[in-house]
Design an enzyme around this catalytic site. Structure first.
Site, mmCIF file in Angstrom:
data_model
loop_
_atom_site.group_PDB
_atom_site.id
_atom_site.type_symbol
_atom_site.label_atom_id
_atom_site.label_comp_id
_atom_site.label_asym_id
_atom_site.label_seq_id
_atom_site.Cartn_x
_atom_site.Cartn_y
_atom_site.Cartn_z
ATOM 1 N N THR A 73 0.847 -1.187 0.000
ATOM 2 C CA THR A 73 0.000 0.000 0.000
ATOM 3 C C THR A 73 0.882 1.237 0.000
ATOM 4 O OG1 THR A 73 -1.785 1.183 1.165
ATOM 5 C CG2 THR A 73 -0.195 0.005 2.530
ATOM 6 N N HIS A 108 2.777 -11.565 14.113
ATOM 7 C CA HIS A 108 3.843 -12.042 14.993
ATOM 8 C C HIS A 108 3.609 -13.489 15.441
ATOM 9 C CE1 HIS A 108 7.437 -11.596 17.100
ATOM 10 N NE2 HIS A 108 7.159 -10.604 17.927
#
Length: 373
Positions: free
Chosen positions: A292, A344
């Site tokens: 993006t 994560h």
């Protein structure tokens, strides 16, 4: 003979849409490929076009009705043959009758394709279309307006919130010196466009850099499903596109197999579809990693949100000339901050940092992108 107007396939996992507009009314002449209506699903706005010429005999569904794939929403009477000249005449009459209407109603929704960076030397920014909205009227009255959310906006809200609730999102940052990329574009840009028919923009370098970095750190291209990790041996890059109805992410498939020219052509094709309202569900399906670019709006830094079920998204930002130290000398360089958001649960912080460093090094030494190192 009557021809049924049916709702087209909406793509995988989508079972309904909203009829948001009829562009023809009962009794109107219809030519092949005329746009009859528009529908909006959870992911995209689609046009329904006429497969046969005739007259719109009846409208079976109203605006704001929920429709399903294959459902009949109207009927065309094919027995009434319409000559092309008659269609043109009818169109001219409609235009003459509606001259008093605001011109903006006749303009398709504009889009901003987040593939162009803003800097002094980048003339490709002229291809981006900036959304223009009317200024609100100045008034001393305090007014509130309640507007229902569109299906697309609801879906965007659901997916973004789901990403926050599901993934353990973390963002790491770095900065990249784009002088070498700029020098390449300046030196070879004209020859590149002459040979390939497209401009040599920045996004192709970023897509190539991401694809190469993924080959070293495949977890950035994977996702978690239940108790399994799903890896891909291909790279389908989603490129964020902002429209006046919301954010969509069309997918550039098999980006790892493409050279700079193929990437630029693929991006140009997706941008054209987005600009013309021609994106299909297939264009938005899948994607293994996203990019993006908030830099076209002037964003200096951001923390992009993952596009589920993907585990990584790269955020690009605006280019600013800053003083840097090279070989103990102070120089001015075009710098950009990069942001990598990742899940994560799947990706360790060390690998995320190394991945971003690999992207940075590929962009600062772009010869490796063309040599496929």
């Amino acid at each position: 003979m009557s021809i049924e107007i049916k709702v087209p396939s909406l793509g995988e996992s989508e079972t309904e849409a909203t009829l948001i507009a009829w562009l023809k009314k009962e009794g109107d002449a219809v030519a092949v490929d005329d746009v009859l209506a528009e529908i909006e699903s959870d992911k995209i706005t689609m046009e329904i076009t006429a497969l046969d010429a005739g007259v719109l005999k009846s409208v079976l569904k109203k605006v704001d009705d929920i429709v399903e794939p294959g459902e009949v929403i109207g009927v065309i009477d094919e027995s009434v043959q319409i000559e092309k000249s008659d269609v043109k005449a009818a169109t001219a009459e409609e235009v003459s009758e509606e001259v008093v209407q605001p011109v903006v109603e006749k303009i398709k929704p504009t889009v901003v394709v987040e593939t162009t960076l803003t800097d002094e030397e980048d003339d490709s920014n002229s291809e981006a279309v900036v959304i223009s909205r009317p200024e609100p009227p100045v008034s001393s009255q305090r007014v509130e307006e309640r507007v229902p959310m569109t299906r697309l906006r609801k879906r965007i809200a659901e997916r973004l919130k789901s990403a926050q609730n599901t993934a353990a999102m973390l963002t790491t940052f770095n900065e990249v010196n784009l002088q070498a990329v700029m020098d390449l574009r300046t030196r070879y840009g004209a020859r590149f466009q002459e040979k390939h028919g497209v401009k040599l923009g920045f996004m192709s370098f970023f897509v190539r850099a991401v694809s190469q970095a993924i080959s070293q750190y495949p977890a950035l291209n994977a996702y978690i499903e239940a108790e399994d990790i799903v890896y891909h041996n291909y790279v389908d890059v989603g490129i964020a596109v902002s429209t006046d109805k919301g954010l969509v992410v069309p997918v550039l498939r098999d980006a790892h197999l493409m050279g700079l020219a193929e990437i630029e052509k693929g991006i140009a094709d997706l941008a054209g579809k987005a600009r013309d309202g021609g994106l299909t569900p297939h264009d938005l399906k899948g994607g293994t990693f996203s990019i993006t670019n908030g830099g076209i709006y002037g964003s200096m830094l951001s923390t992009p949100i993952l596009n589920p079920p993907q585990s990584g998204i790269l955020g690009m930002h605006n280019i600013q000339k800053r003083t840097m130290v090279e070989n103990d000398a102070v120089v001015i360089r075009p710098m950009m901050y990069l942001a990598l958001s990742y899940d994560h649960r799947l990706i360790d912080g060390a690998d995320a940092v190394r991945f971003l460093v690999a992207v940075k090094e590929a962009l600062e030494y772009p010869a490796g992108l063309t040599l496929n190192l």
